[in-house]
Scaffold this motif. Structure first.
Motif, PDB file in Angstrom:
ATOM      1  N   ALA A  99       0.816  -1.223   0.000  1.00 36.73           N
ATOM      2  CA  ALA A  99       0.000   0.000   0.000  1.00 36.73           C
ATOM      3  C   ALA A  99       0.850   1.275   0.000  1.00 36.73           C
ATOM      4  N   ILE A 100       1.837   1.344   0.883  1.00 39.05           N
ATOM      5  CA  ILE A 100       2.615   2.577   0.988  1.00 39.05           C
ATOM      6  C   ILE A 100       3.474   2.827  -0.254  1.00 39.05           C
TER       7      ILE A 100
ATOM      8  N   TRP B  62       2.790   1.958  -3.199  1.00 38.41           N
ATOM      9  CA  TRP B  62       1.842   2.362  -4.241  1.00 38.41           C
ATOM     10  C   TRP B  62       1.467   3.844  -4.069  1.00 38.41           C
ATOM     11  N   ALA B  63       1.154   4.227  -2.818  1.00 38.91           N
ATOM     12  CA  ALA B  63       0.778   5.617  -2.560  1.00 38.91           C
ATOM     13  C   ALA B  63       1.938   6.562  -2.853  1.00 38.91           C
TER      14      ALA B  63
ATOM     15  N   ARG C 296       2.346   7.149  -6.496  1.00 37.19           N
ATOM     16  CA  ARG C 296       1.375   8.120  -7.016  1.00 37.19           C
ATOM     17  C   ARG C 296       1.763   9.545  -6.658  1.00 37.19           C
ATOM     18  N   ILE C 297       2.249   9.719  -5.424  1.00 34.36           N
ATOM     19  CA  ILE C 297       2.643  11.071  -5.000  1.00 34.36           C
ATOM     20  C   ILE C 297       3.770  11.596  -5.883  1.00 34.36           C
TER      21      ILE C 297
ATOM     22  N   ARG D   4       2.212  12.596  -9.135  1.00 37.19           N
ATOM     23  CA  ARG D   4       1.339  13.756  -9.021  1.00 37.19           C
ATOM     24  C   ARG D   4       2.109  15.043  -8.768  1.00 37.19           C
TER      25      ARG D   4
ATOM     26  N   ALA E 121       1.105   5.699   7.340  1.00 36.87           N
ATOM     27  CA  ALA E 121       0.020   6.017   6.417  1.00 36.87           C
ATOM     28  C   ALA E 121      -0.436   7.461   6.608  1.00 36.87           C
TER      29      ALA E 121
ATOM     30  N   VAL F  11       2.077   9.844   5.072  1.00 35.43           N
ATOM     31  CA  VAL F  11       2.007   9.860   3.612  1.00 35.43           C
ATOM     32  C   VAL F  11       0.823  10.712   3.162  1.00 35.43           C
ATOM     33  N   VAL F  12      -0.311  10.536   3.841  1.00 33.78           N
ATOM     34  CA  VAL F  12      -1.474  11.360   3.518  1.00 33.78           C
ATOM     35  C   VAL F  12      -1.143  12.835   3.731  1.00 33.78           C
TER      36      VAL F  12
ATOM     37  N   PHE G 157       0.853  14.342   1.020  1.00 34.39           N
ATOM     38  CA  PHE G 157       0.055  14.572  -0.171  1.00 34.39           C
ATOM     39  C   PHE G 157      -0.838  15.799   0.004  1.00 34.39           C
TER      40      PHE G 157
END
Lengths: 480, 220
Positions: free
Chosen positions: B73-74, B76-77, B80-81, B84, B189, B192-193, B196
């Motif tokens: 999960a991390i 992957w996130a 994306r960051i 982006r 998590a 990471v949020v 973002f």
């Protein structure tokens, strides 16, 4: 009742944190925050007065813990009242939104709860969880304004804090390994009271290594030089109630965690003596911070360095050890946390009235805000260690015990205290009596928390009631 | 049988150390994210093998969390960051690859020297585990210090955590390990949020003197 007190002290903040997350109205949220903090304070008094339940490997209630819990919840309660008036102003000026405040109040309770957990935990893993949770919550709070400097300060705090997290955890694992050989596997080998009881039989080499890791790890949280770099930024950029709680409480909680490990190591005849290490760290913090005070241009940053200085003094006192120095160290922690939170309350109102935190733009408070100037002046005289305030008593005791047992180290201590005194007086004259530089708005302050703290510190300076002295003496004896 | 499992677990720990060293030299962010995923997978394998060897089924939960959150999960996130925020081309280092690796090797030696003598009583197996774990922790800290980019600092932080979980799993019967690992995962998590949401790209440690001034918040 008395056996349920430790759970009440923990559950009230937890429940309040959950509940406050759903309160939309910021004014109501602030009031509920005060009410919850008051309730926690009352529960902590029950804890202080009640009989001590036997430790159950997770929580422990002894005189040391309950004293710190009472202090923490008292300052938490008064600061929540200050926060209510501070927040109202921030809402009016639009610096904070109701949604952010909902978050802020929930986090405030969570922070209080996690600090109490760290103080009451018997399990060394839980101690770590409490300290780290409190740290991470404050990281979020420091970044609350979401300006670039605030986010930078929060990020720096997070990065340096995580170094502390990692090292303290490693130290905890090493302590477990040392205890595991004697106490067996599982929960008992992390229970502090058991480890302390079995300390003389543990492997000294492992204990030494563990203590070094813990000293550096929790020392980061105490703000000991050279691991202090996060502290001034975190204090300066966050909301002022958080600066008050950070300085007044979180540093104490980290030092309390460090003291637990110090007791374990000190109980072992062949392990390294924790004293010299703590004396060195304390002196380094004191001297460095004292000189750094002269170059600060931001008032909150200035008092953050003063916190480093005072934590250095307390660490020094515990490093010297013995009944008098321990007594002095405990008293100093209590006095510092009361005085420093009062100062931050005053500074918060000053910053709101003058619209700036820069020394260059502050001045002449005596004419524009006499009451506020009086409060800030009292606070600064107190924190400088001048009579008749309680900080004088504790610093005098630290100095006295140092001269009695380790005169060589007492000299740099005295020098550091004098250097810091000079900086404080210099700044006080500027801010209070200098020329007024900014157009100042009137303040709507909650005065009673400020006066209460100053009155307590004054009372401790003029005469410490005998029961209090006896109590502190008992706690100091616990520390060995 | 148990001995073989422990040997395999140690192999996983050694693999983590190698990946940590490689991360120090990795200049592209995508590469760093992929290496981090590998790091977490090796951790999951090492912890699972420890669980079998110690007959401690609860450690399997830790391994599963490491696999799902940190291994999949991390990364992957973070991937994306990086896309982006458009930072995949950044070459960001404070010091060059050569000196960093030398420092990393020195830290590894330090970890072994520090841990081995005092743990003589704890048995050879635990000592090696601890030495590996401390080396991974120190290399992760080095990674955080030598990078300016927020994403690489977070990767450094989570690799430090991987080292801590390795240490805790290696200490036989250590309580609360599962709780720690779950809490760590939630924390990462959240961070990471946070990155973002606030679009944190670069934080402190720049060589630009003006930025340093601003960052200290104190200009004359």
């Amino acid at each position: 009742m008395s056996t349920s007190a430790p759970y009440a002290v923990l559950l009230v903040p937890a429940a309040a944190a959950l509940g406050l997350a759903f309160v939309r109205d910021p004014k109501l949220g602030a009031r509920l925050n005060v009410a919850a903090s008051l309730l926690t304070f009352l529960a902590s008094l029950a804890l202080l007065a009640g009989e001590r339940p036997p430790p159950d490997d997770l929580l422990i209630v002894d005189d040391l813990d309950s004293t710190f819990v009472a202090l923490t919840t008292l300052v938490g309660f008064t600061t929540s009242a200050f926060s209510a008036s501070y927040i109202a102003h921030e809402l009016d000026t639009g610096r904070l939104t109701p949604a952010l405040l909902r978050f802020y109040h929930a986090m405030y309770q969570l922070m209080l709860g996690s600090m109490i957990l760290a103080l009451l935990a018997d399990n060394l893993g839980l101690v770590w969880v409490g300290v780290e949770l409190a740290t991470l919550v404050t990281v979020v709070m420091v970044g609350l304004y979401r300006t670039e400097p605030a986010l930078e300060a929060a990020w720096k705090y997070f990065i340096l804090g995580s170094v502390g997290i990692a090292l303290a955890f490693f130290g905890t694992v090493l302590t477990y390994l040392a205890a595991q050989g004697v106490l067996g596997e599982g929960l008992p080998a992390l229970a502090w009271h058991r480890i302390l009881g079995a300390a003389p039989r543990l492997d000294p080499a492992l204990l030494d290594l563990a203590f070094v890791f813990v000293l550096v790890g929790y020392g980061t949280k105490v703000g000991l030089v050279p691991l202090h770099a996060w502290l001034p930024d975190a204090h300066a950029e966050g909301p002022t109630p958080i600066s008050a709680v950070l300085s007044g409480l979180l540093l104490n909680v980290a030092l309390h965690a460090l003291l637990r490990f110090r007791m374990i190591v000190a109980a072992h005849p062949d392990a390294l003596a924790p004293g010299p290490l703590m004396i060195a760290a304390g002196l380094a913090s004191l001297s460095f911070a004292a000189f750094m005070l002269y170059r600060r241009r931001d008032i909150k940053r200035f008092f953050a360095y003063s916190s480093i200085e005072h934590m250095g003094i307390a660490t020094f006192a515990f490093g010297v050890g013995g009944p008098v120095a321990n007594f002095a160290g405990l008293l100093h922690m209590a006095m510092h946390s009361l005085t420093k939170s009062a100062i931050f309350m005053a500074v918060g109102h000053v910053a709101q009235a003058c619209g700036t935190q820069k020394f260059a733009e502050l001045g002449g408070l005596v004419r524009s805000h006499p009451r506020l100037a009086f409060a800030l002046g009292c606070g600064m005289v107190a924190i400088a260690g001048l009579p008749p305030f309680g900080v004088f008593t504790s610093e005098f005791l630290v100095l006295g015990s140092a001269f009695a047992t380790r005169p060589l180290f007492a000299l740099p201590l005295a020098a550091g205290l004098l250097v810091a005194l000079g900086a404080l007086l210099l700044r006080m004259l500027d801010v209070l009596f200098g020329e007024a530089k900014a157009p100042a708005a009137p303040v709507r302050a909650a005065w009673w928390p400020l006066w209460l703290h100053l009155a307590l510190v004054l009372a401790a300076g003029i005469l410490l009631p005998d029961p209090v002295v006896q109590w502190f003496r008992r706690v100091a004896a616990l520390l060995g | 049988m148990e001995g073989h499992l422990l040997d395999l677990a140690r192999l996983g720990a050694a693999g983590m150390l190698v990946v940590s060293l490689t991360m120090l030299t990795q200049e592209r962010l995508f590469g760093l994210v992929h290496l981090y995923a590998l790091h977490a997978l090796l951790l999951a394998a090492a912890v699972a093998l420890q669980a079998l060897a110690q007959h401690a089924p609860h450690l399997l939960v830790t391994a599963a969390v490491a696999l799902a959150v940190k291994g999949l999960a991390i990364p992957w996130a973070l991937h994306r960051i990086v896309v982006r925020l458009g930072i995949h081309r950044d070459l960001e280092k404070v010091i060059g690859a050569g000196p960093t690796v030398l420092l990393g090797l020195a830290l590894t030696v330090l970890a072994v020297l520090v841990v081995t003598p005092p743990t003589a009583g704890a048995g050879a197996l635990v000592r090696q585990d601890l030495a590996f774990a401390l080396a991974v922790v120190l290399l992760g800290l080095l990674l955080m210090v030598t990078r300016r980019n927020a994403v690489s600092q977070v990767i450094g932080f989570t690799s430090v955590e991987n080292g801590l979980i390795l240490a805790a799993a290696g200490a036989r019967g250590m309580p609360l390990v599962v709780e720690f690992s779950v809490a760590f995962s939630v924390l990462v998590a959240m961070i990471v949020v946070g990155i973002f949401l606030f679009r944190i790209r670069e934080r402190f440690d720049t060589v630009d003197v003006h930025a340093l001034d601003r960052f200290r918040g104190e200009r004359p």
